[in-house]
Design an enzyme around this catalytic site. Structure first.
Site, PDB file in Angstrom:
ATOM      1  N   GLY A  36       9.046  -0.791  25.900  1.00 20.69           N
ATOM      2  CA  GLY A  36       8.952  -1.944  24.786  1.00 20.69           C
ATOM      3  C   GLY A  36      10.327  -2.268  24.270  1.00 20.69           C
TER       4      GLY A  36
ATOM      5  N   SER B 113       9.540 -11.394  14.221  1.00 19.99           N
ATOM      6  CA  SER B 113      10.707 -10.713  15.149  1.00 19.99           C
ATOM      7  C   SER B 113      11.269 -11.365  16.342  1.00 19.99           C
ATOM      8  CB  SER B 113       9.950  -9.466  15.237  1.00 19.99           C
ATOM      9  OG  SER B 113      10.798  -8.707  16.359  1.00 19.99           O
TER      10      SER B 113
ATOM     11  N   GLY C 157       6.650   1.401   2.278  1.00 24.22           N
ATOM     12  CA  GLY C 157       7.434   1.037   1.108  1.00 24.22           C
ATOM     13  C   GLY C 157       7.424   2.133   0.240  1.00 24.22           C
TER      14      GLY C 157
ATOM     15  N   TYR D 206       4.031  -4.115  19.181  1.00 22.60           N
ATOM     16  CA  TYR D 206       4.565  -4.676  17.990  1.00 22.60           C
ATOM     17  C   TYR D 206       5.210  -6.352  18.212  1.00 22.60           C
ATOM     18  CZ  TYR D 206       7.918  -5.724  14.009  1.00 22.60           C
ATOM     19  OH  TYR D 206       8.634  -6.483  12.856  1.00 22.60           O
TER      20      TYR D 206
ATOM     21  N   ASN E 239      17.963  -7.420  14.493  1.00 25.96           N
ATOM     22  CA  ASN E 239      17.928  -6.074  13.658  1.00 25.96           C
ATOM     23  C   ASN E 239      18.422  -6.039  12.372  1.00 25.96           C
ATOM     24  OD1 ASN E 239      17.928  -5.784  16.769  1.00 25.96           O
ATOM     25  ND2 ASN E 239      17.405  -3.771  16.218  1.00 25.96           N
TER      26      ASN E 239
ATOM     27  N   ASN F 130       0.910  -1.125   0.180  1.00 33.15           N
ATOM     28  CA  ASN F 130       0.203   0.093  -0.128  1.00 33.15           C
ATOM     29  C   ASN F 130       0.734   1.240   0.075  1.00 33.15           C
ATOM     30  OD1 ASN F 130       0.885   0.288   2.742  1.00 33.15           O
ATOM     31  ND2 ASN F 130      -1.169   0.124   3.532  1.00 33.15           N
TER      32      ASN F 130
ATOM     33  N   LYS G 282       3.333  -9.619  16.317  1.00 34.46           N
ATOM     34  CA  LYS G 282       3.972 -10.631  15.585  1.00 34.46           C
ATOM     35  C   LYS G 282       3.606 -12.099  16.094  1.00 34.46           C
ATOM     36  CE  LYS G 282       6.309  -8.534  12.304  1.00 34.46           C
ATOM     37  NZ  LYS G 282       6.248  -8.844  10.784  1.00 34.46           N
TER      38      LYS G 282
ATOM     39  N   LEU H 248       5.341  -9.851   4.486  1.00 34.16           N
ATOM     40  CA  LEU H 248       6.324  -9.145   5.250  1.00 34.16           C
ATOM     41  C   LEU H 248       5.586  -7.735   5.610  1.00 34.16           C
ATOM     42  CD1 LEU H 248       8.116 -10.496   2.730  1.00 34.16           C
ATOM     43  CD2 LEU H 248       9.793  -8.941   3.775  1.00 34.16           C
TER      44      LEU H 248
END
Length: 316
Positions: free
Chosen positions: A275, A121, A37, A146, A175, A33, A150, A77
């Protein structure tokens, strides 16, 4: 050769995956979308017979179902790219990780697609003792929304696999860094230094440690695991066994940018934000047993990325 559907195919990691899949001779549909990206990342492929770009959202189930028809494997992804966004909008990770993953799986079910490769992750583990964390570590108690999103995605995938005879390859990333990044520490540092070359604010106390993996090696590891394992659900940590502290990351970037006498300031505390996990270690024995490991150390990946980012910024 396969017909590959890459959800998030115009993103940082996704576009590098598209590069590799096309180079290997596969047919690719990139679905994105463009919220994180960039069309420019995949622009050169548009118009080629073996590539299609679909600009649409993974939260649009009907669009996913239509675009996915006729594909053999899905690389999923799509995700929220900035963990700190959830501090302002707590619904982001629920939709971008959990609901989007459900939609991808449901589109697969409706189209009869049986294989999914999922980028999870290391944040699913939460704040564990400082040990190299194996895939068998539990219970998993993420401390960020997050990470929770995941982990929920992983649970949905395993349930769909066992209920609908699908097959999954799931990767808990360290990372990931490299060119085309649109978020995270090196991207943030470079933006700050571009605006003010004399001072750099570092979140936390700068002692946070991360295993950094270059994006090209990340893609290589993902595809190696996909090609060399065949269980119903295949789960791997993907990273490197070394690590780099955040101050060292800043020092390397300052050096590669050709700057001098930069004053580092710190917001303080062991965490950069709520977090954030201060110490991360990555056990990659499972994928090493298949025959894969990165060629770059964590600091080597940081150095290469700094050089690439400087070249990217200068248009070279």
């Amino acid at each position: 050769m396969s017909k590959c559907f890459v959800a998030g195919g115009a993103g940082f990691i996704g576009s590098h995956l598209v590069d590799r899949l096309l180079a290997d001779g596969h047919t690719v549909t990139a679905y994105d979308n463009l919220s994180n990206g960039r069309r420019s990342f995949i622009e050169g492929y548009i118009g080629q017979d073996n590539f299609q770009f679909v600009e649409a959202d993974a939260l649009n189930l009907d669009a996913l179902v239509t675009a996915m028809e006729g594909h053999e494997v899905v690389f999923h992804l799509t995700a929220n790219q900035d963990l700190r966004v959830a501090l302002e909008d707590t619904s982001v990770d629920m939709y971008q990780e959990t609901v989007a993953t459900y939609n991808v799986l449901e589109a697969m079910r409706r189209n009869g697609v049986k294989k999914i490769v999922y980028t999870s992750s290391g944040t699913v583990y939460g704040d564990t003792p400082v040990i190299p964390i194996p895939e068998t570590y539990g219970p998993t108690h993420p401390i960020s929304l997050y990470g929770a999103g995941k982990l929920a995605g992983e649970a949905l995938i395993t349930a769909f696999c066992h209920t609908f005879e699908m097959q999954a390859w799931m990767y808990r990333f360290a990372n990931i860094i490299g060119p085309r990044a649109t978020h995270a520490v090196m991207y943030d540092f470079m933006n700050k230094l571009t605006e003010n070359s004399k001072e750099l604010e570092i979140l936390g106390d700068g002692t946070q440690e991360r295993p950094f993996l270059h994006v090209v090696e990340c893609v290589d590891g993902v595809l190696f695991g996909f090609e060399h394992s065949d269980d119903r659900v295949n789960l791997f940590n993907l990273g490197c066994e070394s690590f780099t502290d955040i101050v060292t990351v800043a020092e390397i970037l300052v050096e590669e940018m050709g700057l001098e006498n930069v004053n580092f300031t710190f917001t303080g505390g062991s965490r950069g934000w709520p977090g954030d996990v201060p110490r991360v270690r990555c056990n990659i024995d499972r994928i090493k047993a298949l025959g894969w490991e990165p060629s770059l150390t964590s600091e080597g990946a940081v150095r290469r990325t700094a050089q690439e980012m400087v070249a990217e910024a200068s248009g070279k």
